[in-house]
Design a protein around this motif. Structure first.
Motif, mmCIF file in Angstrom:
data_model
loop_
_atom_site.group_PDB
_atom_site.id
_atom_site.type_symbol
_atom_site.label_atom_id
_atom_site.label_comp_id
_atom_site.label_asym_id
_atom_site.label_seq_id
_atom_site.Cartn_x
_atom_site.Cartn_y
_atom_site.Cartn_z
ATOM 1 N N MET A 185 0.850 -1.196 0.000
ATOM 2 C CA MET A 185 0.000 0.000 0.000
ATOM 3 C C MET A 185 0.884 1.245 0.000
ATOM 4 N N ALA A 186 0.517 2.205 -0.790
ATOM 5 C CA ALA A 186 1.303 3.433 -0.910
ATOM 6 C C ALA A 186 1.295 4.226 0.386
ATOM 7 N N ASN A 187 2.336 5.001 0.575
ATOM 8 C CA ASN A 187 2.327 6.033 1.594
ATOM 9 C C ASN A 187 1.648 7.256 0.985
ATOM 10 N N ILE A 188 0.515 7.636 1.529
ATOM 11 C CA ILE A 188 -0.244 8.765 0.988
ATOM 12 C C ILE A 188 0.146 10.023 1.745
ATOM 13 N N LYS A 189 0.687 10.987 1.025
ATOM 14 C CA LYS A 189 1.115 12.254 1.605
ATOM 15 C C LYS A 189 0.122 13.341 1.179
ATOM 16 N N VAL A 190 -0.466 13.999 2.160
ATOM 17 C CA VAL A 190 -1.487 15.009 1.895
ATOM 18 C C VAL A 190 -0.902 16.397 2.090
ATOM 19 N N LEU A 191 -1.014 17.222 1.064
ATOM 20 C CA LEU A 191 -0.658 18.641 1.142
ATOM 21 C C LEU A 191 -1.955 19.422 1.295
ATOM 22 N N LEU A 192 -2.192 19.964 2.472
ATOM 23 C CA LEU A 192 -3.387 20.773 2.738
ATOM 24 C C LEU A 192 -2.963 22.231 2.712
ATOM 25 N N TRP A 193 -3.407 22.947 1.676
ATOM 26 C CA TRP A 193 -2.922 24.314 1.518
ATOM 27 C C TRP A 193 -4.063 25.313 1.358
ATOM 28 N N PHE A 194 -3.791 26.492 1.882
ATOM 29 C CA PHE A 194 -4.768 27.573 1.904
ATOM 30 C C PHE A 194 -4.151 28.812 1.255
ATOM 31 N N PRO A 247 -3.258 13.920 -10.001
ATOM 32 C CA PRO A 247 -4.525 13.171 -9.958
ATOM 33 C C PRO A 247 -5.166 13.223 -8.577
ATOM 34 N N GLY A 248 -4.358 13.550 -7.554
ATOM 35 C CA GLY A 248 -4.873 13.625 -6.194
ATOM 36 C C GLY A 248 -5.356 15.003 -5.795
ATOM 37 N N LEU A 249 -5.566 15.906 -6.755
ATOM 38 C CA LEU A 249 -6.083 17.233 -6.438
ATOM 39 C C LEU A 249 -7.574 17.135 -6.119
ATOM 40 N N MET A 250 -7.976 17.638 -4.949
ATOM 41 C CA MET A 250 -9.376 17.524 -4.561
ATOM 42 C C MET A 250 -9.705 18.551 -3.486
ATOM 43 N N ARG A 251 -10.969 18.577 -3.093
ATOM 44 C CA ARG A 251 -11.438 19.394 -1.983
ATOM 45 C C ARG A 251 -12.818 18.919 -1.560
ATOM 46 N N MET A 252 -13.155 19.181 -0.323
ATOM 47 C CA MET A 252 -14.523 18.969 0.142
ATOM 48 C C MET A 252 -15.283 20.262 -0.123
ATOM 49 N N ALA A 291 -16.894 14.149 -0.602
ATOM 50 C CA ALA A 291 -15.440 14.238 -0.449
ATOM 51 C C ALA A 291 -14.862 12.907 0.036
ATOM 52 N N LYS A 292 -15.570 12.222 0.919
ATOM 53 C CA LYS A 292 -15.105 10.907 1.365
ATOM 54 C C LYS A 292 -15.009 9.936 0.195
ATOM 55 N N ARG A 293 -16.028 9.953 -0.658
ATOM 56 C CA ARG A 293 -16.007 9.060 -1.832
ATOM 57 C C ARG A 293 -14.860 9.431 -2.766
ATOM 58 N N GLN A 294 -14.650 10.739 -2.946
ATOM 59 C CA GLN A 294 -13.574 11.192 -3.827
ATOM 60 C C GLN A 294 -12.209 10.786 -3.264
ATOM 61 N N PHE A 295 -12.037 10.949 -1.960
ATOM 62 C CA PHE A 295 -10.768 10.571 -1.339
ATOM 63 C C PHE A 295 -10.543 9.067 -1.457
ATOM 64 N N ASP A 296 -11.583 8.273 -1.258
ATOM 65 C CA ASP A 296 -11.456 6.819 -1.396
ATOM 66 C C ASP A 296 -10.988 6.448 -2.799
ATOM 67 N N ASP A 297 -11.552 7.110 -3.794
ATOM 68 C CA ASP A 297 -11.187 6.839 -5.178
ATOM 69 C C ASP A 297 -9.717 7.190 -5.430
ATOM 70 N N ILE A 298 -9.297 8.356 -4.953
ATOM 71 C CA ILE A 298 -7.903 8.768 -5.119
ATOM 72 C C ILE A 298 -6.978 7.813 -4.373
ATOM 73 N N TYR A 299 -7.360 7.470 -3.167
ATOM 74 C CA TYR A 299 -6.562 6.559 -2.340
ATOM 75 C C TYR A 299 -6.326 5.236 -3.061
ATOM 76 N N SER A 305 4.698 4.086 -4.832
ATOM 77 C CA SER A 305 5.438 4.019 -3.571
ATOM 78 C C SER A 305 5.079 5.195 -2.678
ATOM 79 N N ILE A 306 4.895 6.352 -3.279
ATOM 80 C CA ILE A 306 4.391 7.534 -2.572
ATOM 81 C C ILE A 306 3.347 8.189 -3.464
ATOM 82 N N GLY A 307 2.176 8.463 -2.906
ATOM 83 C CA GLY A 307 1.130 9.155 -3.645
ATOM 84 C C GLY A 307 0.799 10.470 -2.966
ATOM 85 N N PHE A 308 0.589 11.506 -3.774
ATOM 86 C CA PHE A 308 0.334 12.838 -3.229
ATOM 87 C C PHE A 308 -1.121 13.233 -3.444
ATOM 88 N N VAL A 309 -1.730 13.717 -2.366
ATOM 89 C CA VAL A 309 -3.071 14.304 -2.426
ATOM 90 C C VAL A 309 -2.919 15.788 -2.126
#
Length: 453
Positions: free
Chosen positions: A1-10, A167-172, A182-190, A197-201
């Motif tokens: 399973m990939a390591n999912i790294k989330v960039l939360l930016w404002f 491909p991991g660009l998203m928002r609620m 947003a939960k469904r979208q995150f599940d799909d991206i995940y 090896s590393i996936g970025f959201v």
């Protein structure tokens, strides 16, 4: 399973509506409660307004997070793309520095934080910004956009690590039902990222979205309008309690993402630590292999842990022939895509003399000249690079002649051709076109290469 790294930016930008400050504070508190680091890209004028309003509560909490830069005035015309469209590469880099450096300094001094990333206002992107940003010490470009794309993955361009078309660009969305969608979208991206090896959201918001029903800049600067400062109007506010409700929803969404295996929120500075392309000196046999793999269509190369742009290849070919250390060096592309003189062959000694001349500079970094003067001929950098590879491949000596190889810059295929940007951002004039920016974005694909994670 990939390591999912989330960039939360404002993007912290509404300096007209005071209530947006409260939204910013609540989002900082939320990130602290969830024990995650947010990335807050701030406009210069916003930082100055926070200081004027005595918002030390916000400025103190920012110290727990990462601060980025988001230009000095964001949507006041002319925006970045507007004032750089008619500028060349070197001239444009100087103009960007002159227009934006004060804001960069203000954000850094007012927040007391180093600036780790940059993102353009809206879709007001331009390649001339990169040498200035790099010169200020900003290593990461974090935003959205499709002018430069590379297989929907992070890439190096202009000397900066770019997180743009992912491909991991998203928002609620801040609306009824937004959390479940947003939960469904995150599940799909995940699931889609699970093979990496590393996936970025990449999750993006503006603090003002939580407090207002319209964007502050659309009201004052939409479609090229430039409302005088004394007539600026704040954005209409959400009904009482809605800001808090949507921030709670975002908290619930963050909780959901963290309930998944191997999910971590990181900053842009931490992405640099994860990027693993080699930066050390190459061996001579490596350079000969790279030259053997370089034909008429110049393209980046992945080799033995190295990710090498076309300008990297040019630099190490030059170093190999001149007996210098074989370390890849950032060299920006030329100002123009000039044609070479019609010449069949040149002396290797003349070619080496031409590449020995110091290259021009842009904001402290080297960039390629439009032509190299080789004997009596003027040869463009593409043909010179292809010819350098031929000299190395064939082991030619100074007294030899080499046939000039006519080449092409194939990395240009990763630059979008569409120059009509009037429909890309509501702040632009409706008829806004950027043929010069598109042209220069192609030329700077000399610096394009994949990031390795």
């Amino acid at each position: 399973m990939a390591n999912i790294k989330v960039l939360l930016w404002f993007d912290v930008e509404d300096y007209i509506t005071p209530e947006s400050e409260d939204a910013l504070l609540e989002l900082l508190i939320l990130c602290d409660e969830k024990q995650i680091k947010g990335i807050f890209k701030m406009v210069g004028e916003k930082a100055r307004v926070l200081a004027e309003h005595g918002r030390t509560d916000i400025l103190e909490k920012l110290k727990n997070h990462e601060v980025g830069y988001h230009t000095d005035f964001h949507s006041v015309h002319p925006t970045v793309s507007e004032y750089l469209e008619r500028k060349g590469f070197r001239e444009g880099a100087e103009q960007f520095h002159d227009n934006e450096f004060n804001g960069f300094q203000d954000v850094a001094s007012i927040t007391g934080m180093p600036i780790k990333c940059y993102g353009q206002p809206g879709f007001s992107w331009a390649p001339q910004a990169f040498p200035a940003l790099l010169g200020w010490g900003i290593p990461v470009y974090l935003d959205t956009g499709r002018q430069i794309t590379l297989h929907a993955k992070p890439y190096w361009y202009g000397g900066m690590l770019n997180f743009m078309d992912l491909p991991g660009l998203m928002r609620m969305e801040l609306m009824e039902g937004g959390l479940e969608e947003a939960k469904r979208q995150f599940d799909d991206i995940y699931e889609k990222l699970s093979a990496q090896s590393i996936g970025f959201v990449s999750i993006v918001y503006h603090p003002n979205e939580f407090s207002t029903t319209e964007f502050w800049d659309l009201i004052n600067f939409g479609e090229g309008k430039n409302t005088p400062r004394n007539e600026w109007r704040p954005a209409p506010l959400r009904p009482f309690g809605m800001m808090e409700r949507y921030i709670r929803m975002l908290g619930q969404f963050i909780d959901y993402t963290l309930s998944k295996e191997n999910v971590e929120y990181i900053t842009s500075a931490q992405t640099l630590e994860l990027e693993k392309s080699r930066k050390d000196e190459l061996a001579p046999e490596h350079v000969r292999t790279l030259a053997a793999n370089t034909g008429k269509d110049l393209y980046f190369q992945l080799f033995s842990g190295y990710s090498l742009s076309v300008s990297d290849l040019h630099s190490i070919f030059v170093s190999y022939l001149l007996g210098k250390p074989l370390v890849p060096e950032l060299i920006y592309g030329p100002e123009t895509a000039a044609e070479s003189d019609i010449v069949t062959a040149v002396k290797v000694a003349d070619l080496k003399a031409a590449i020995s001349v110091p290259y021009p500079k842009v904001r402290g970094s080297y960039h390629l000249p439009d032509h190299f003067h080789i004997g009596e001929a003027k040869i463009n950098p593409v043909d010179v690079t292809c010819t350098l590879a031929k000299v190395i491949r064939e082991g030619l000596k100074d007294e030899d002649e080499v046939t000039v190889v006519r080449g092409s810059l194939r990395t240009q295929i990763h630059a979008n051709e569409d120059d009509f940007w009037g429909n890309g951002w509501e702040i632009f004039p409706r008829d806004f076109r950027v043929p010069n920016i598109v042209r220069m974005s192609k030329l700077q694909t000399w610096t394009l290469k994949p990031a390795i994670f």
